[in-house]
Scaffold this active site. Sequence first.
Site, short mmCIF file in Angstrom:
data_model
loop_
_atom_site.label_atom_id
_atom_site.label_comp_id
_atom_site.label_asym_id
_atom_site.label_seq_id
_atom_site.Cartn_x
_atom_site.Cartn_y
_atom_site.Cartn_z
N SER A 143 0.86 -1.18 0.00
CA SER A 143 0.00 0.00 0.00
C SER A 143 0.89 1.23 0.00
CB SER A 143 -0.90 0.01 1.24
OG SER A 143 -1.51 1.28 1.43
N TYR A 156 -1.15 -0.44 10.43
CA TYR A 156 -1.28 -0.68 8.99
C TYR A 156 -0.06 -0.17 8.23
CZ TYR A 156 -3.45 -0.95 4.38
OH TYR A 156 -3.73 -1.25 3.07
#
Length: 263
Positions: A143, A156
Amino acid sequence: MNPPAAPLVFITGASSGIGQALAARFARAGYRLALVARRTADLQAWADAQGLGPDRCRIYGADVSQVESIVSAGQSCLAEQGLPEAVIANAGISVGMDTGERDDLEVLSRTFATNNVGMAATFHPFVRPMQARGTGTLVGIASVAAIRGLPGHGAYCGSKAAVVSYCESLRGELRGSGVAVVTLVPGYVDTPLTRENRYPMPFLMSPEAFADRAFDAIAGRASYRVIPWQMGVVAKLLRLLPNALFDRLLQGRSRKHRAGEGR
């Protein structure tokens, strides 16, 4: 003589979002599918709606955060469908955390168990057989959150930064074996995960648009690809910003919501 079997792709997190869009894209390209999810009933309903019978698609129930569960799914794929041409470790979770909250240490642990240990466990059953065959592609979904840490997003961002480094290490280990390692770095994709974000998401794209570009990157065995490319430019600029300026830009920015919080 029987015709050769269609190529096979193994995809985790295939019950929604990016994973399901990738499954649809590979199916259109003529691939057989080995799809993994916890919600197998939902995934089976999707496969039935697509007209994908057992000759084209098989579904394996597994929790990637549990090593034995996902390793067993990979072994079942090998036994039932054969060795895939591509393995896509897509399953992941995203929950905000606050290090000052004791319960959120469990959030951090669960995030790394899913996004990092789960990725390695997804690849594990296929690494040696692919090396022996001399071909194959292992795909890790990272990501742009890997580029810089965002407030409330430590679990995350940290896990996705680890995905990038892990895949780079694995690529070096498999160099010369014929097995490629592809790191895909999505920007903002309209999925159930991102719909919970409480901040602007530039260059937001549909899962289908992402899947089209990802398919091309995987087919081309790209070592690293940011999708869309505009987010790659933004990410590089953010990485170059001095910490003081970066921190000032993020001041007052909404944090990622914690488990149990509303948007």
